[in-house]
Design an enzyme around this catalytic site. Sequence first.
Site, short mmCIF file in Angstrom:
data_model
loop_
_atom_site.label_atom_id
_atom_site.label_comp_id
_atom_site.label_asym_id
_atom_site.label_seq_id
_atom_site.Cartn_x
_atom_site.Cartn_y
_atom_site.Cartn_z
N ASP A 131 0.83 -1.22 0.00
CA ASP A 131 0.00 0.00 0.00
C ASP A 131 0.86 1.26 0.00
O ASP A 131 2.03 1.23 0.38
CB ASP A 131 -0.87 0.04 1.28
CG ASP A 131 -2.05 -0.92 1.22
OD1 ASP A 131 -2.32 -1.49 0.16
OD2 ASP A 131 -2.70 -1.08 2.27
N ARG A 181 -1.44 -0.32 -8.58
CA ARG A 181 -2.76 0.21 -8.20
C ARG A 181 -2.68 1.74 -8.23
O ARG A 181 -1.78 2.32 -7.64
CB ARG A 181 -3.11 -0.24 -6.78
CG ARG A 181 -4.41 0.34 -6.25
CD ARG A 181 -4.55 0.13 -4.74
NE ARG A 181 -4.47 -1.26 -4.36
CZ ARG A 181 -4.14 -1.65 -3.11
NH1 ARG A 181 -3.87 -0.77 -2.17
NH2 ARG A 181 -4.08 -2.93 -2.83
C1 LIG Z 1 -8.80 -0.91 -3.59
C2 LIG Z 1 -8.35 0.38 -3.02
C3 LIG Z 1 -7.12 0.45 -2.41
C4 LIG Z 1 -6.65 1.67 -1.90
N1 LIG Z 1 -5.37 1.75 -1.41
C5 LIG Z 1 -4.90 2.96 -1.00
C6 LIG Z 1 -3.55 3.12 -0.60
O1 LIG Z 1 -2.75 2.17 -0.61
N2 LIG Z 1 -3.15 4.35 -0.22
C7 LIG Z 1 -3.99 5.43 -0.21
O2 LIG Z 1 -3.57 6.55 0.13
N3 LIG Z 1 -5.29 5.30 -0.56
C8 LIG Z 1 -5.76 4.10 -0.95
N4 LIG Z 1 -7.07 3.99 -1.34
C9 LIG Z 1 -8.03 5.08 -1.04
C10 LIG Z 1 -8.09 6.10 -2.15
O3 LIG Z 1 -6.88 6.82 -2.20
C11 LIG Z 1 -9.26 7.08 -1.92
O4 LIG Z 1 -9.08 7.74 -0.70
C12 LIG Z 1 -10.61 6.41 -1.91
O5 LIG Z 1 -10.70 5.39 -2.85
C13 LIG Z 1 -11.72 7.42 -2.24
O6 LIG Z 1 -11.51 7.96 -3.52
P1 LIG Z 1 -12.43 7.64 -4.79
O7 LIG Z 1 -11.53 7.52 -5.95
O8 LIG Z 1 -13.29 6.48 -4.53
O9 LIG Z 1 -13.25 8.97 -5.02
P2 LIG Z 1 -14.23 9.78 -4.08
O10 LIG Z 1 -14.47 11.06 -4.82
O11 LIG Z 1 -13.73 9.86 -2.69
O12 LIG Z 1 -15.54 8.92 -4.08
C14 LIG Z 1 -16.36 8.75 -5.21
C15 LIG Z 1 -17.68 8.16 -4.76
O13 LIG Z 1 -17.47 6.87 -4.19
C16 LIG Z 1 -18.24 6.68 -3.03
N5 LIG Z 1 -17.35 6.64 -1.85
C17 LIG Z 1 -16.03 6.90 -1.82
N6 LIG Z 1 -15.54 6.73 -0.58
C18 LIG Z 1 -16.59 6.39 0.19
C19 LIG Z 1 -16.72 6.08 1.56
N7 LIG Z 1 -15.69 6.12 2.39
N8 LIG Z 1 -17.95 5.76 2.04
C20 LIG Z 1 -19.02 5.71 1.20
N9 LIG Z 1 -18.95 5.98 -0.11
C21 LIG Z 1 -17.75 6.32 -0.61
C22 LIG Z 1 -19.16 7.86 -2.97
O14 LIG Z 1 -20.31 7.55 -3.70
C23 LIG Z 1 -18.36 8.95 -3.64
O15 LIG Z 1 -19.15 9.98 -4.14
C24 LIG Z 1 -7.51 2.81 -1.92
C25 LIG Z 1 -8.75 2.73 -2.53
C26 LIG Z 1 -9.17 1.55 -3.10
C27 LIG Z 1 -10.49 1.51 -3.79
#
Ligand SMILES: Cc1cc2nc3c(=O)[nH]c(=O)nc-3n(C[C@H](O)[C@H](O)[C@H](O)COP(=O)(O)OP(=O)(O)OC[C@H]3O[C@@H](n4cnc5c(N)ncnc54)[C@H](O)[C@@H]3O)c2cc1C
Length: 305
Positions: A131, A181
């Site tokens: 990660d 990723r």
């Molecule tokens: C498989 C995976 C692995 C990840 N690994 C890392 C990592 O190693 N390091 C790191 O810094 N980040 C990691 N992340 C987190 C990532 O950086 C984001 O913070 C997170 O995915 C939210 O961003 P988004 O692209 O979904 O967009 P957003 O704009 O945050 O979300 C888009 C839409 O998704 C839904 N959504 C998003 N988050 C939530 C929530 N918490 N609860 C409910 N609905 C939600 C909502 O409908 C929102 O409008 C990971 C995410 C995923 C999916």
Amino acid sequence: MRRLLIALSQNPTVKDVAVGFPPARRVVDRFVPGESIEDAVGAVRQLAASGIRATIDHLGEYADDRTKVETQVDTYLALLERLGEEHLTDAAEVSIKASALGQGIDDDLALTNARRIASAAREVGTTMTIDAEDHTRTDATLALLAAVRQEYPDTGGVLQAMLHRTPDDCRALATAGSRIRLCKGAYDEPPSVAHRSPTAISDAFLTCLRILLKGDGYPMIATHDPRLIAAAQAYLDLLDRPKGTYEFQMLYGIRPDEQRRLAASGHTVRVYVPFGDDWYAYFMRRLAEKPANLALLGRALLSRT
Ligand SMILES: Cc1cc2nc3c(=O)[nH]c(=O)nc-3n(C[C@H](O)[C@H](O)[C@H](O)COP(=O)(O)OP(=O)(O)OC[C@H]3O[C@@H](n4cnc5c(N)ncnc54)[C@H](O)[C@@H]3O)c2cc1C
């Protein structure tokens, strides 16, 4: 609100209060299937029934002593053994955090431990992904990834689109066999190193995505954002990139219908499944991403009275 919640995610006093508070636990269940290896394995089985793969994270980060680090490693080794026994290694890999494996105490310790887990993963027929954590650790984490990949080239890495450096990192890592990723980034980073507005972060995600999809690696598109998912699909079509040469990734409990829809359309979909009792920081980052989740917490509190 986002920044406040991320700051609270690192506050030990608030952590003690939250962890001892039963209504919080009920909301946490939506994002964390449980505390034990069996809970994680159960979640993997359920996802597999819908054709969805998993990457399993044992919660815990920023370990500050060697005992905690050893417990982390032992848990991953036991988890991998269990996945092997259950014949679930086609369906699940593991995700680790360098700071939980000793990075910060001693970089060599983190490398030794990452290799132990990568070796155990290989033995049962699966892989490991490292990660991404806050930007102060990016150089060390990418150096760890490079070192582990010398022996275990299928080890995955994570790049955060919000960081200004990431397009260059994408170019360097979009090579044959490189599992990367791409996510937006979950930490509150200063403007000197990161984009801060949602629009700039989404634009940066698209720039990085194009670099990865045009490259020779195996991009893992980690977002729940409908606009980014639609853009990724359009770009995959334009490049005529075959299914199986990339995957979509989402977090456990977030947009499960979309996870199933993508899997049913033939895309490889992998869900990040966290388990364990050290859920506080992970949970606070999920609240920060969608402050509307605070309403769930509020409802849980009210239903208690
Ligand atoms: C498989 C995976 C692995 C990840 N690994 C890392 C990592 O190693 N390091 C790191 O810094 N980040 C990691 N992340 C987190 C990532 O950086 C984001 O913070 C997170 O995915 C939210 O961003 P988004 O692209 O979904 O967009 P957003 O704009 O945050 O979300 C888009 C839409 O998704 C839904 N959504 C998003 N988050 C939530 C929530 N918490 N609860 C409910 N609905 C939600 C909502 O409908 C929102 O409008 C990971 C995410 C995923 C999916």
